[in-house]
Design an enzyme around this catalytic site. Structure first.
Site, PDB file in Angstrom:
ATOM      1  N   GLU A  76      50.341  33.197  38.350  1.00 17.24           N
ATOM      2  CA  GLU A  76      50.490  34.602  38.742  1.00 17.24           C
ATOM      3  C   GLU A  76      51.979  34.952  38.820  1.00 17.24           C
ATOM      4  O   GLU A  76      52.632  34.664  39.846  1.00 17.24           O
ATOM      5  CB  GLU A  76      49.886  34.837  40.128  1.00 17.24           C
ATOM      6  CG  GLU A  76      48.405  34.580  40.207  1.00 17.24           C
ATOM      7  CD  GLU A  76      47.776  35.426  41.309  1.00 17.24           C
ATOM      8  OE1 GLU A  76      46.953  36.281  40.960  1.00 17.24           O
ATOM      9  OE2 GLU A  76      48.127  35.263  42.482  1.00 17.24           O
ATOM     10  N   GLU A 119      51.983  36.220  48.276  1.00 22.41           N
ATOM     11  CA  GLU A 119      52.054  37.007  49.525  1.00 22.41           C
ATOM     12  C   GLU A 119      52.085  36.102  50.754  1.00 22.41           C
ATOM     13  O   GLU A 119      52.803  36.391  51.714  1.00 22.41           O
ATOM     14  CB  GLU A 119      50.873  37.997  49.578  1.00 22.41           C
ATOM     15  CG  GLU A 119      51.069  39.121  48.560  1.00 22.41           C
ATOM     16  CD  GLU A 119      49.782  39.832  48.143  1.00 22.41           C
ATOM     17  OE1 GLU A 119      48.758  39.708  48.840  1.00 22.41           O
ATOM     18  OE2 GLU A 119      49.824  40.511  47.100  1.00 22.41           O
ATOM     19  N   ASN A 172      40.252  38.386  44.647  1.00 18.91           N
ATOM     20  CA  ASN A 172      41.014  38.210  45.891  1.00 18.91           C
ATOM     21  C   ASN A 172      41.013  39.552  46.642  1.00 18.91           C
ATOM     22  O   ASN A 172      41.692  40.482  46.234  1.00 18.91           O
ATOM     23  CB  ASN A 172      42.448  37.767  45.559  1.00 18.91           C
ATOM     24  CG  ASN A 172      43.315  37.685  46.793  1.00 18.91           C
ATOM     25  OD1 ASN A 172      42.812  37.642  47.916  1.00 18.91           O
ATOM     26  ND2 ASN A 172      44.631  37.660  46.589  1.00 18.91           N
ATOM     27  N   LYS A 215      42.237  40.230  49.474  1.00 16.72           N
ATOM     28  CA  LYS A 215      43.415  40.428  50.338  1.00 16.72           C
ATOM     29  C   LYS A 215      42.940  40.967  51.693  1.00 16.72           C
ATOM     30  O   LYS A 215      41.864  40.585  52.159  1.00 16.72           O
ATOM     31  CB  LYS A 215      44.428  41.356  49.678  1.00 16.72           C
ATOM     32  CG  LYS A 215      44.756  40.938  48.248  1.00 16.72           C
ATOM     33  CD  LYS A 215      45.988  41.589  47.730  1.00 16.72           C
ATOM     34  CE  LYS A 215      46.165  41.238  46.267  1.00 16.72           C
ATOM     35  NZ  LYS A 215      47.499  41.439  45.777  1.00 16.72           N
ATOM     36  N   HIS A 244      49.465  31.651  47.576  1.00 13.14           N
ATOM     37  CA  HIS A 244      49.590  32.989  46.982  1.00 13.14           C
ATOM     38  C   HIS A 244      50.982  33.527  47.290  1.00 13.14           C
ATOM     39  O   HIS A 244      51.524  33.267  48.374  1.00 13.14           O
ATOM     40  CB  HIS A 244      48.509  33.914  47.555  1.00 13.14           C
ATOM     41  CG  HIS A 244      48.400  35.214  46.820  1.00 13.14           C
ATOM     42  ND1 HIS A 244      49.296  36.246  47.006  1.00 13.14           N
ATOM     43  CD2 HIS A 244      47.527  35.638  45.870  1.00 13.14           C
ATOM     44  CE1 HIS A 244      48.967  37.252  46.211  1.00 13.14           C
ATOM     45  NE2 HIS A 244      47.895  36.912  45.504  1.00 13.14           N
ATOM     46  N   GLY A 246      50.054  43.362  41.430  1.00  7.95           N
ATOM     47  CA  GLY A 246      49.949  44.712  41.983  1.00  7.95           C
ATOM     48  C   GLY A 246      50.935  45.717  41.414  1.00  7.95           C
ATOM     49  O   GLY A 246      51.137  46.780  41.993  1.00  7.95           O
ATOM     50  N   SER A 277      47.742  42.099  37.820  1.00  5.93           N
ATOM     51  CA  SER A 277      47.457  43.406  37.218  1.00  5.93           C
ATOM     52  C   SER A 277      46.354  43.389  36.161  1.00  5.93           C
ATOM     53  O   SER A 277      46.420  44.098  35.153  1.00  5.93           O
ATOM     54  CB  SER A 277      48.741  44.020  36.660  1.00  5.93           C
ATOM     55  OG  SER A 277      49.613  44.335  37.739  1.00  5.93           O
TER      56      SER A 277
HETATM   57  C1  PEP Z   1      46.517  38.836  43.335  1.00  8.55           C
HETATM   58  O1  PEP Z   1      46.685  39.319  44.440  1.00  8.55           O
HETATM   59  O2  PEP Z   1      46.333  37.616  43.222  1.00  8.55           O
HETATM   60  C2  PEP Z   1      46.536  39.721  42.170  1.00  8.55           C
HETATM   61  C3  PEP Z   1      46.445  39.185  40.993  1.00  8.55           C
HETATM   62  O3  PEP Z   1      46.641  41.055  42.424  1.00  8.55           O
HETATM   63  P1  PEP Z   1      46.526  42.252  41.338  1.00  8.55           P
HETATM   64  O4  PEP Z   1      45.353  41.938  40.452  1.00  8.55           O
HETATM   65  O5  PEP Z   1      46.312  43.471  42.177  1.00  8.55           O
HETATM   66  O6  PEP Z   1      47.806  42.248  40.579  1.00  8.55           O
END
Ligand code: PEP
Length: 246
Positions: free
Chosen positions: A165, A95, A8, A10, A93, A171, A211
């Site tokens: 997630e 976000e 992803n 972003k 997601h 993050g 992460s």
């Molecule tokens: C994500 O944005 O879906 C995600 C898993 O981010 P990160 O790997 O940076 O935690």
């Protein structure tokens, strides 16, 4: 079974930077058997479509509109995404849920829109830290799934995968333990069984995201019930992401 790795992006890189990224990434994953999917800003679709069409790598959007067309300034529709050659879209997601005030109902609508044009859905769900510490994770995921999948037929689930997630893991450098992920994936499959059938739950691909790094990815991809990984920050480095995919 072949695992999935979803990157992803972003709101990172420009289209030309993404093209240079592919110059470095593609030679590194030549013999890699993983199902690789890039979820990209729409500005990158033309580069993705040109550069990935001769590979097994798929690409998708990070969101689509819940409307078909019309007065939705700034939004991108299901048909627009599909017509650019995308095969997938992320939906829900954490976000986009937060920033664009998505509701469980609008997420359901977006899933329906995606399926209408044969876009495959990567549905993101996850609990807050408070929900995890107060043992409300399953309840929270059930609420998210019940509404997101409302009205769908079982045969439509084959075009949906779920990305588990935890919001607090995105993050942050923090992750659940492998055992917590295994238990939560089982909970997700139990919820699918309750809403559909055991067969539907068995077939559902559930990814873990939050992460993931080059150094922790193998312990997460080996967890029972986990069909792959959704990677945010660590997918932006071509070498690291290639190693995660491998
Ligand atoms: C994500 O944005 O879906 C995600 C898993 O981010 P990160 O790997 O940076 O935690």
């Amino acid at each position: 079974m072949k695992k999935f790795v979803v990157g992803n992006f972003k709101m990172n890189t420009t289209p030309s930077q993404f093209s240079s990224y592919l110059d470095e990434f593609l030679p590194r994953i030549k013999d890699c058997k993983t199902n690789i999917i890039f979820c990209l800003p729409a500005t990158h679709f033309h580069v993705a479509s040109l550069r990935l069409s001769a590979t097994n790598i798929k690409f998708g959007a990070q969101n689509i509109s819940s409307e078909k067309c019309g007065a939705c300034t700034g939004e991108i529709s299901n048909e627009m995404v599909k017509d650019c050659g995308a095969d997938y879209t992320l939906i829900g997601h954490s976000e986009t849920r937060r920033k664009f005030k998505e509701t469980p109902e609008s997420i359901n609508q977006k899933i329906i829109r995606a399926l209408e044009v044969n876009l495959k859905v990567i549905l993101c769900i996850g609990e807050t830290k408070y929900e995890r510490t107060t043992k409300k994770t399953k309840l929270s995921l059930k609420r998210q799934l019940d509404t997101a999948l409302k009205g769908l037929y079982e045969n439509e689930l084959r075009n949906i995968m779920i990305a588990y997630e935890p919001i607090w893991a995105i993050g942050t450098g923090k992750t659940p333990t492998p055992k917590e992920i295994e238990d939560t994936v089982k909970d997700i499959k139990d919820i699918i069984t309750d809403n559909f059938t055991v067969r539907a739950a068995e077939k559902m691909n559930v990814l873990y995201g939050g992460s993931i790094t080059e150094s922790n990815c193998s312990q997460f991809s080996k967890i029972k019930g986990v069909s792959g990984l959704l990677v945010g920050g660590a997918c932006l480095n071509a070498k690291s992401f290639a190693n995660i995919c491998k």
